[in-house]
Scaffold this active site. Structure first.
Site, PDB file in Angstrom:
ATOM      1  N   VAL A 176      21.567 -43.144-111.233  1.00 47.69           N
ATOM      2  CA  VAL A 176      22.026 -44.481-111.617  1.00 47.69           C
ATOM      3  C   VAL A 176      23.535 -44.582-111.430  1.00 47.69           C
ATOM      4  O   VAL A 176      24.301 -43.794-111.980  1.00 47.69           O
ATOM      5  CB  VAL A 176      21.645 -44.785-113.082  1.00 47.69           C
ATOM      6  N   LYS A 177      23.914 -45.558-110.619  1.00 46.39           N
ATOM      7  CA  LYS A 177      25.338 -45.734-110.320  1.00 46.39           C
ATOM      8  C   LYS A 177      25.935 -46.723-111.309  1.00 46.39           C
ATOM      9  O   LYS A 177      25.446 -47.857-111.441  1.00 46.39           O
ATOM     10  CB  LYS A 177      25.460 -46.287-108.893  1.00 46.39           C
TER      11      LYS A 177
END
Ligand code: G3P
Length: 221
Positions: A90-91
């Protein structure tokens, strides 16, 4: 050194995977927007399906970016994105809210990639929050007459000083020299656009040498 491809284009991802050099993929909303023909019919559900398709092509970390700004929403979306496939990372942006989300997601065992990193302090804070990766955007620093690769060097030194396990993912790569310098500095990963991957292969002496070999090969055939 690991190579990721910086794109959401499935054809580019498949082509890079065929070269045997691909360890992962990074995407962001701008890269996703580039592959969408009809924005009316895309939406969040299609985005998730697209990330799932990428995960089918590449057996490695695939960064999918949150599209919300507050920690609560980022955390909920991060959990949802991580549910697409075990390889999803997850960025989250390095903001106050992003750092909170990184910490919460890390607490749930979800890997995060801290994005839009432009200073060693941002990288340090992201590492302390539990980010698996930090993404210094070297090309965008070069764009404003600041040496992007110097930031990578600083982050590597800081992480080495304190034995952080967070990996440095060199992003916003614009040309082969960024990749050479990243490798010389010992950066863990470079995420590279497909056009630059093609440039890594090319050398004029390879081309002229091959032309000559092909001409001389007539005596063999
Ligand atoms: O991985 C981040 C990257 O996509 C940003 O690249 O070229 O938009 O600065 P660029």
């Amino acid at each position: 050194m690991k190579f990721f491809i910086d794109t959401a284009n499935l054809d580019e991802i498949s082509a890079a995977a065929e070269l045997g050099m691909l360890d992962g993929v990074t995407t962001n909303p701008s890269l996703v927007a580039k592959i969408v023909d009809d924005p009316e019919r895309f939406g969040y559900g299609e985005f998730k399906k697209h990330i799932a398709k990428i995960c089918e092509i590449v057996d490695g970390p695939v960064s999918a970016e949150v599209t919300t700004l507050m920690a609560d929403e980022m955390t909920v979306q991060g959990v949802d994105l991580a549910g697409i496939h075990p390889n999803v990372v997850v960025k989250c942006p390095v903001t106050i809210e992003g750092l909170k989300a990184i910490r919460r997601l890390a607490g749930k065992g979800i890997r995060t990639n801290a994005t839009l990193v432009f200073s060693p302090n941002q990288a340090l804070l992201a590492a302390k929050a539990g980010a698996s990766y930090v993404s210094p955007f070297v090309g965008r620093l070069d764009d404003i007459s600041t040496e992007g690769m110097a930031l990578v060097d600083q982050i590597l030194t800081v992480f080495d000083n304190y034995r952080f396990t967070t990996e440095v993912l060199v992003a916003s790569v614009r040309h082969p020299q960024h990749v050479v310098e990243a490798a010389m500095m010992g950066a863990h990963i470079a995420t590279i656009p497909f056009k630059v991957i093609e440039q890594l292969v090319k050398h004029p002496l390879t081309d002229t040498g091959l032309d000559r070999f092909m001409q001389d090969a007539s005596v063999i055939q």
